[in-house]
Design an enzyme around this catalytic site. Sequence first.
Site, PDB file in Angstrom:
ATOM      1  N   HIS A  79       0.950  -1.133   0.075  1.00  0.00           N
ATOM      2  CA  HIS A  79      -0.086   0.020   0.004  1.00  0.00           C
ATOM      3  C   HIS A  79       0.808   1.359  -0.166  1.00  0.00           C
ATOM      4  O   HIS A  79       1.895   1.184   0.550  1.00  0.00           O
ATOM      5  CB  HIS A  79      -0.939  -0.084   1.166  1.00  0.00           C
ATOM      6  CG  HIS A  79      -1.995  -0.976   1.145  1.00  0.00           C
ATOM      7  ND1 HIS A  79      -3.121  -0.868   1.829  1.00  0.00           N
ATOM      8  CD2 HIS A  79      -2.213  -1.948   0.182  1.00  0.00           C
ATOM      9  CE1 HIS A  79      -3.891  -2.078   1.547  1.00  0.00           C
ATOM     10  NE2 HIS A  79      -3.504  -2.515   0.403  1.00  0.00           N
ATOM     11  N   GLU A  81       0.727   4.037   1.724  1.00  0.00           N
ATOM     12  CA  GLU A  81       1.286   4.416   2.914  1.00  0.00           C
ATOM     13  C   GLU A  81       2.297   3.567   3.552  1.00  0.00           C
ATOM     14  O   GLU A  81       3.501   4.139   4.009  1.00  0.00           O
ATOM     15  CB  GLU A  81       0.024   4.426   4.087  1.00  0.00           C
ATOM     16  CG  GLU A  81      -1.237   5.306   3.711  1.00  0.00           C
ATOM     17  CD  GLU A  81      -2.036   4.371   2.916  1.00  0.00           C
ATOM     18  OE1 GLU A  81      -1.740   3.430   1.929  1.00  0.00           O
ATOM     19  OE2 GLU A  81      -3.278   4.298   3.218  1.00  0.00           O
ATOM     20  N   CYS A 107      -6.309   1.872   5.098  1.00  0.00           N
ATOM     21  CA  CYS A 107      -6.580   0.640   5.654  1.00  0.00           C
ATOM     22  C   CYS A 107      -6.286   0.486   7.014  1.00  0.00           C
ATOM     23  O   CYS A 107      -5.496   0.993   7.490  1.00  0.00           O
ATOM     24  CB  CYS A 107      -6.311  -0.497   4.627  1.00  0.00           C
ATOM     25  SG  CYS A 107      -4.960  -0.988   4.794  1.00  0.00           S
ATOM     26  N   CYS A 110      -2.406  -0.106   7.304  1.00  0.00           N
ATOM     27  CA  CYS A 110      -1.616   0.715   7.331  1.00  0.00           C
ATOM     28  C   CYS A 110      -1.899   1.619   8.484  1.00  0.00           C
ATOM     29  O   CYS A 110      -0.876   2.181   8.886  1.00  0.00           O
ATOM     30  CB  CYS A 110      -1.994   1.563   5.967  1.00  0.00           C
ATOM     31  SG  CYS A 110      -1.395   0.919   4.545  1.00  0.00           S
TER      32      CYS A 110
HETATM   33  N1  LIG Z   1      -5.329   3.144   1.878  1.00  0.00           N
HETATM   34  C1  LIG Z   1      -4.825   2.410   0.756  1.00  0.00           C
HETATM   35  C2  LIG Z   1      -5.715   1.494   0.414  1.00  0.00           C
HETATM   36  C3  LIG Z   1      -5.792   0.820  -0.661  1.00  0.00           C
HETATM   37  N2  LIG Z   1      -4.578   0.847  -1.313  1.00  0.00           N
HETATM   38  C4  LIG Z   1      -4.238  -0.034  -2.437  1.00  0.00           C
HETATM   39  C5  LIG Z   1      -4.363  -1.555  -2.450  1.00  0.00           C
HETATM   40  C6  LIG Z   1      -4.933  -1.731  -3.770  1.00  0.00           C
HETATM   41  O1  LIG Z   1      -3.640  -1.586  -4.854  1.00  0.00           O
HETATM   42  C7  LIG Z   1      -5.923  -0.641  -4.147  1.00  0.00           C
HETATM   43  C8  LIG Z   1      -7.134  -0.981  -3.791  1.00  0.00           C
HETATM   44  O2  LIG Z   1      -7.871  -1.564  -5.018  1.00  0.00           O
HETATM   45  P1  LIG Z   1      -9.415  -1.728  -4.892  1.00  0.00           P
HETATM   46  O3  LIG Z   1      -9.589  -2.731  -3.864  1.00  0.00           O
HETATM   47  O4  LIG Z   1     -10.118  -0.562  -4.596  1.00  0.00           O
HETATM   48  O5  LIG Z   1      -9.730  -2.320  -6.274  1.00  0.00           O
HETATM   49  O6  LIG Z   1      -5.315   0.450  -3.504  1.00  0.00           O
HETATM   50  C9  LIG Z   1      -3.555   1.432  -0.780  1.00  0.00           C
HETATM   51  O7  LIG Z   1      -2.340   1.693  -1.464  1.00  0.00           O
HETATM   52  N3  LIG Z   1      -3.835   2.358   0.306  1.00  0.00           N
HETATM   53 ZN    ZN Z   2      -3.357   0.234   3.583  1.00  0.00          ZN
END
Ligand SMILES: Nc1ccn([C@H]2C[C@H](O)[C@@H](COP(=O)(O)O)O2)c(=O)n1
Ligand code: ZN
Length: 157
Positions: A79, A81, A107, A110
């Site tokens: 992710h 963060e 999330c 994170c």
């Molecule tokens: N705070 C976050 C939440 C999600 N991510 C990343 C992880 C995945 O690459 C994407 C989420 O994909 P989705 O389930 O919306 O198709 O975003 C993050 O980096 N930071």
């Molecule tokens: Zn995350």
Amino acid sequence: MSKKRSDVISWDEFFMRVALAASMRSKDPNTQVGACIADTNHRILSVGYNGTPSALNDDDFPWGVSDDPLADKHSYVVHAEANAVLNYRGSLKDMSGATVYVTLFPCNECAKILAQVGIGEVVYLSDKYDGTEGNLISKRILTSCGIRFRGMELAER
Ligand SMILES: Nc1ccn([C@H]2C[C@H](O)[C@@H](COP(=O)(O)O)O2)c(=O)n1
Ligand SMILES: [Zn+2]
């Protein structure tokens, strides 16, 4: 003598635009996330975006979602963060009280990492998973650890 410019962008806008620029490096076709960590002196400590670990060839891994964890992108992506924290080359002590600007609300995984390195504030653009289980856990972690969070908007330029 000409006067100095006064209509400069705010620190919030500056750091969020850096996070947004970082998100543009993401290969995720559905959700591109960027993060920028700034200390209390308005210095950028680190930047990150969501992607596979750098030693891994991202052409060889899935970018879609599947019930099979082996075929699901979430199993392989770091992710934004977490990458911003991991990319930092200084002492983690510097992150104490720092602000993370992130284009998507962190999330729960994170949130734990941000809490553990002493982040003081989370500023986010989107909270598109608001109310989901992970999102509620994340907010509980941040609140319990005394980490402030607030949303912001970016004006069109
Ligand atoms: N705070 C976050 C939440 C999600 N991510 C990343 C992880 C995945 O690459 C994407 C989420 O994909 P989705 O389930 O919306 O198709 O975003 C993050 O980096 N930071
Ligand atoms: Zn995350």
